[in-house]
Design an enzyme around this catalytic site. Structure first.
Site, PDB file in Angstrom:
ATOM      1  N   LYS A  31       0.373  -1.373  -0.038  1.00 37.65           N
ATOM      2  CA  LYS A  31       0.065  -0.010   0.143  1.00 37.65           C
ATOM      3  C   LYS A  31       0.582   0.842   0.004  1.00 37.65           C
ATOM      4  O   LYS A  31       1.687   1.210   1.285  1.00 37.65           O
ATOM      5  CB  LYS A  31      -0.961  -0.381   1.381  1.00 37.65           C
ATOM      6  CG  LYS A  31      -1.454   1.301   0.825  1.00 37.65           C
ATOM      7  CD  LYS A  31      -2.293   1.501   2.562  1.00 37.65           C
ATOM      8  CE  LYS A  31      -1.649   2.085   3.910  1.00 37.65           C
ATOM      9  NZ  LYS A  31      -1.979   3.442   3.296  1.00 37.65           N
ATOM     10  N   ASP A  58      -3.801   4.286  -2.300  1.00 35.40           N
ATOM     11  CA  ASP A  58      -4.275   4.649  -0.785  1.00 35.40           C
ATOM     12  C   ASP A  58      -4.485   6.057  -0.948  1.00 35.40           C
ATOM     13  O   ASP A  58      -3.593   7.205  -0.511  1.00 35.40           O
ATOM     14  CB  ASP A  58      -3.799   4.352   0.489  1.00 35.40           C
ATOM     15  CG  ASP A  58      -5.012   4.777   1.517  1.00 35.40           C
ATOM     16  OD1 ASP A  58      -6.213   5.268   1.277  1.00 35.40           O
ATOM     17  OD2 ASP A  58      -4.628   4.630   2.524  1.00 35.40           O
ATOM     18  N   LYS A  60      -7.617   8.629  -1.631  1.00 34.91           N
ATOM     19  CA  LYS A  60      -8.591   8.722  -0.849  1.00 34.91           C
ATOM     20  C   LYS A  60      -8.817  10.338  -1.832  1.00 34.91           C
ATOM     21  O   LYS A  60      -9.032  11.028  -1.258  1.00 34.91           O
ATOM     22  CB  LYS A  60      -8.091   9.093   0.701  1.00 34.91           C
ATOM     23  CG  LYS A  60      -7.842   7.998   1.566  1.00 34.91           C
ATOM     24  CD  LYS A  60      -7.507   8.289   2.638  1.00 34.91           C
ATOM     25  CE  LYS A  60      -7.367   7.317   3.437  1.00 34.91           C
ATOM     26  NZ  LYS A  60      -5.949   6.905   3.771  1.00 34.91           N
ATOM     27  N   ASP A  63     -13.106  15.090  -4.409  1.00 34.12           N
ATOM     28  CA  ASP A  63     -12.816  17.297  -5.491  1.00 34.12           C
ATOM     29  C   ASP A  63     -14.935  16.192  -5.086  1.00 34.12           C
ATOM     30  O   ASP A  63     -15.081  15.652  -6.263  1.00 34.12           O
ATOM     31  CB  ASP A  63     -12.092  16.536  -6.223  1.00 34.12           C
ATOM     32  CG  ASP A  63     -11.530  18.628  -5.945  1.00 34.12           C
ATOM     33  OD1 ASP A  63     -12.618  19.585  -5.958  1.00 34.12           O
ATOM     34  OD2 ASP A  63     -10.121  18.654  -5.613  1.00 34.12           O
ATOM     35  N   THR A 114     -10.277   5.411  10.696  1.00 36.44           N
ATOM     36  CA  THR A 114     -10.189   4.708  11.528  1.00 36.44           C
ATOM     37  C   THR A 114      -9.619   5.862  12.851  1.00 36.44           C
ATOM     38  O   THR A 114      -9.769   5.368  13.933  1.00 36.44           O
ATOM     39  CB  THR A 114      -9.357   3.263  11.581  1.00 36.44           C
ATOM     40  OG1 THR A 114      -8.217   3.651  10.799  1.00 36.44           O
ATOM     41  CG2 THR A 114      -9.476   2.328  11.128  1.00 36.44           C
ATOM     42  N   GLY A 206       1.037  -1.682   8.416  1.00 36.29           N
ATOM     43  CA  GLY A 206       2.169  -0.807   8.645  1.00 36.29           C
ATOM     44  C   GLY A 206       3.366  -0.809   9.712  1.00 36.29           C
ATOM     45  O   GLY A 206       4.119  -2.066   9.694  1.00 36.29           O
ATOM     46  N   ARG A 207       3.695   0.407  10.979  1.00 33.74           N
ATOM     47  CA  ARG A 207       3.926   0.257  11.546  1.00 33.74           C
ATOM     48  C   ARG A 207       4.474  -1.069  12.215  1.00 33.74           C
ATOM     49  O   ARG A 207       5.554  -1.631  13.226  1.00 33.74           O
ATOM     50  CB  ARG A 207       3.421   1.209  12.972  1.00 33.74           C
ATOM     51  CG  ARG A 207       3.835   3.017  12.448  1.00 33.74           C
ATOM     52  CD  ARG A 207       3.154   3.522  13.294  1.00 33.74           C
ATOM     53  NE  ARG A 207       1.984   3.988  12.783  1.00 33.74           N
ATOM     54  CZ  ARG A 207       0.876   4.357  12.993  1.00 33.74           C
ATOM     55  NH1 ARG A 207       1.624   5.650  14.257  1.00 33.74           N
ATOM     56  NH2 ARG A 207      -0.417   4.918  12.780  1.00 33.74           N
TER      57      ARG A 207
END
Length: 226
Positions: A31, A58, A60, A63, A114, A206-207
């Site tokens: 991602k 990703d 997002k 508009d 989240t 991720g982390r």
């Protein structure tokens, strides 16, 4: 298919590439978020694609419909497996985003981040709970013809029951052993196993992997719980 998509939101391209190469045997995709795309653009995406795993952009997008459609057309050449838009952009925007996407690209709509809880939504004028808002936006995304949505693990089970063939991306995941100090900016978190059991198609992590002392061991440990 391994549902784990590693969030490669690292500021340095060489470090992102090295991490991707290291763990590629234990994740199903990569991602690339807004931080990565702003820093490295199309070139960076092409470089990461050489790792040989599906790419989840990703971005997002949010508009007016025409602008989002044009942005979607601009990333055709990157052939992403998944692209995100914001469901709160409305049905017309989502319809145009899907129409402009490549045939092999899944367009999924972000429902409620989240990092937000009920109080955060109330402060923006949204009534009801984060759970209720996620369900409302998931229904709207389905009506717009999107492939699926992004939601927290708290909502994915109910949304999956309502949208049997939907594609569900769940971020904000932490392994069981991760304490509250590792939650950082995430508020509505669950474990990867809980999200998968609820019907998640993709688990964004991720982390817990990228910042682990041994990223390969961390990825393998999470994979083993699934």
């Amino acid at each position: 298919m391994n549902p784990i998509y590693l969030a490669l939101d690292l500021p340095r391209l060489d470090a992102a590439l090295a991490l991707a190469q290291k763990v590629k045997g234990h994740v199903g995709g990569l991602k690339l978020g807004l931080e990565f795309f702003c820093a490295h653009g199309h070139h960076g995406v092409h470089e990461i694609a050489h790792v040989g795993l599906p790419i989840f952009l990703d971005l997002k997008l949010h508009d007016i419909p025409n602008t989002v459609a044009s942005a979607m057309q601009a990333i055709h050449v990157l052939e992403p497996a998944i692209v995100t838009v914001h469901a709160s952009g409305g049905r017309a925007m989502m319809e145009d985003a899907k129409a402009a996407a490549g045939e092999r690209t899944k367009v999924v709509a972000v429902t409620v981040l989240t990092s937000l809880d009920d109080d955060d939504l109330a402060a923006t004028g949204v009534g009801g709970s984060a759970h209720d808002q996620a369900l409302r936006l998931a229904d709207l995304a389905g009506e717009a013809g999107l492939d699926g949505i992004v939601c927290s693990g708290h909502e994915v089970g109910e949304i999956h029951r309502r949208w049997k063939n939907g594609f569900f991306v769940v971020p904000g995941l932490r392994p069981t052993e991760a304490g509250s100090g590792n939650q950082a900016d995430q508020k509505r978190i669950v474990t990867p196993r809980q999200a998968r059991d609820g019907g998640a198609s993709v688990l964004v992590i991720g982390r817990p992997i990228s910042r682990a002392e041994d990223p390969v061991a961390a990825a393998r440990a999470i994979e083993a719980t699934l």
